[in-house]
Design an enzyme around this catalytic site. Structure first.
Site, PDB file in Angstrom:
ATOM      1  N   LYS B  98       1.010  -1.229   0.157  1.00  0.00           N
ATOM      2  CA  LYS B  98       0.068   0.034  -0.168  1.00  0.00           C
ATOM      3  C   LYS B  98       0.847   1.053  -0.096  1.00  0.00           C
ATOM      4  O   LYS B  98       1.569   1.650   1.102  1.00  0.00           O
ATOM      5  CB  LYS B  98      -0.780   0.049   1.330  1.00  0.00           C
ATOM      6  CG  LYS B  98      -1.650   1.264   1.383  1.00  0.00           C
ATOM      7  CD  LYS B  98      -2.857   1.575   2.744  1.00  0.00           C
ATOM      8  CE  LYS B  98      -2.954   2.832   2.784  1.00  0.00           C
ATOM      9  NZ  LYS B  98      -3.814   2.791   3.874  1.00  0.00           N
ATOM     10  N   GLY B 159      -8.290   9.599   8.626  1.00  0.00           N
ATOM     11  CA  GLY B 159      -8.605   9.854  10.033  1.00  0.00           C
ATOM     12  C   GLY B 159      -9.700  10.745  10.490  1.00  0.00           C
ATOM     13  O   GLY B 159      -9.928  11.288  11.364  1.00  0.00           O
ATOM     14  N   ALA B 186      -9.399   5.729   3.065  1.00  0.00           N
ATOM     15  CA  ALA B 186      -9.209   7.064   3.907  1.00  0.00           C
ATOM     16  C   ALA B 186     -10.470   7.796   3.894  1.00  0.00           C
ATOM     17  O   ALA B 186     -11.041   8.192   2.975  1.00  0.00           O
ATOM     18  CB  ALA B 186      -8.074   7.816   3.651  1.00  0.00           C
ATOM     19  N   GLY B 187     -10.921   8.364   5.074  1.00  0.00           N
ATOM     20  CA  GLY B 187     -11.919   9.126   5.195  1.00  0.00           C
ATOM     21  C   GLY B 187     -13.314   8.635   5.494  1.00  0.00           C
ATOM     22  O   GLY B 187     -14.223   9.487   5.908  1.00  0.00           O
ATOM     23  N   ASN B 208      -9.700   2.180   8.802  1.00  0.00           N
ATOM     24  CA  ASN B 208      -9.472   1.716   9.980  1.00  0.00           C
ATOM     25  C   ASN B 208     -10.167   2.449  10.837  1.00  0.00           C
ATOM     26  O   ASN B 208     -10.499   1.781  11.858  1.00  0.00           O
ATOM     27  CB  ASN B 208      -7.856   1.867   9.978  1.00  0.00           C
ATOM     28  CG  ASN B 208      -7.143   1.434  11.137  1.00  0.00           C
ATOM     29  OD1 ASN B 208      -5.855   1.180  10.953  1.00  0.00           O
ATOM     30  ND2 ASN B 208      -7.572   1.004  12.306  1.00  0.00           N
TER      31      ASN B 208
END
Lengths: 71, 264
Positions: B98, B159, B186-187, B208
């Site tokens: 990644k 995040g 992401a986001g 995550n």
């Protein structure tokens, strides 16, 4: 010989020095690396099989990295 | 159920999940299981021989039996990312990477110039690159042209949990790169964000914080699994076109109590 290992100054003693210099393997052993890790010397990856024959020089920068959680 | 293909590897789950920020290794373990994900991301950091906490996390991750997707988080240049990827390949025994090359510390926005350079270097070195990038269509096209079969534009900065900031951009990438495996990375904050991405025709979602920072990560992991499945099925089913005017769904013929206006 003064080196930087994981951004910390390290002084490798005489007992690590052979007649032909200090190897990366000596530095890794003295550092106490254990478990899973990989190594870069001055920003270049060094594979495990090359530790014994890779020589280090004064002021070299060594990174010893291990797995952590990540996103 | 359709499968997600990552460089020829078929996966039953379209959710890729991170291993960071959980309250404990056990919660991480349970959340990953509840998510159904078969791919888990992880990273490398400087070893401290006196600090053993990292070992426990690594043991949990190994026991999960997931495909490992190491990242290059923290790298700011193509050279740094290249070296870190090589180190990851040796430790994790995978050629998946990644690829993250950050260009700005404020919003952790990927640097498109360094990202393209790094992707090129890594592909030439035999890696299967999954680049984390912005929702810039041209950058995604360039990454695909280089040989990235999987491309991972952000929904919003890492995040933040802001969801899909630019749905138009993400849809344009989907339309223009029909052959690419596209994963929103992401986001993502809510399961509905993930569902929205899947309804657009995205192939998967990587997240995550949205799970790890939930009050109940295990419950949230299951919620994401179902939302991604729902969005994926909705895309396959074909969403109805939007209309600007109301249309009764109940037949009007025979409506009771209806009186035709008559001229008297």
């Amino acid at each position: 010989m003064k080196l930087t290992v994981n951004n910390q100054p390290v002084d490798i003693g005489d007992n690590s020095t052979s007649s032909c210099g200090i190897t990366l393997l000596c530095v890794i052993t003295q550092f106490g690396a254990g478990g899973q890790f990989a190594v870069a010397l001055n920003g270049q990856f060094v594979s495990k099989q090359n530790y014994p024959q890779t020589m280090v020089s004064a002021d070299d920068k060594i990174e010893i990295l291990s797995p952590i959680q990540g996103g | 159920m359709s499968t997600l293909k990552i460089y020829g590897t078929e996966l039953n789950s379209r959710l890729l999940i991170g291993s960071a920020l959980y309250p404990s290794p056990q919660v991480m373990n349970d959340a990953v299981k509840a998510s159904g994900s078969e791919v888990i991301t992880l990273s490398l950091r400087r070893q401290n021989p006196s600090e053993q906490s990292g070992k426990k996390i690594w043991q949990y991750i190994q026991q999960m039996g997931c495909h490992l997707l190491p990242n290059t988080a923290g790298c700011k240049t193509s050279d740094e990312a290249f070296t870190l990827a090589q180190m990851s390949r040796e430790i994790f025994n995978t050629d998946w990477i990644k690829l993250e090359v950050i260009g700005d510390d404020y919003n952790l926005q990927p640097d498109p110039i360094e990202l393209l350079k790094a992707a090129d270097m890594l592909i030439k070195d035999g890696f299967k690159v999954l680049p984390y990038c912005t929702d810039d269509l041209v950058v995604c096209q360039r990454l695909y042209d280089l040989g990235c079969e999987v491309i991972m534009p952000w929904g919003s900065p890492i995040g933040t949990g802001l969801g899909l900031m630019n749905p138009y951009n993400l849809e344009a990438i989907r339309v223009r790169l029909p052959q690419a495996t596209l994963i929103v990375d992401a986001g993502i904050g809510r399961p509905s964000d993930a569902c929205q991405a899947m309804e657009m025709g995205y192939d998967g979602v990587l997240l995550n914080s949205a799970v790890a920072l939930a009050d109940n990560p295990v419950l949230m992991a299951g919620a994401f699994a179902r939302s991604i499945e729902a969005g994926s099925q909705a895309y396959l089913a074909g969403v109805m076109p939007q209309r600007q005017t109301a249309n009764p769904s109940t037949p009007t013929l025979g409506t009771p109590f209806w009186h035709q206006e008559t001229n008297t």
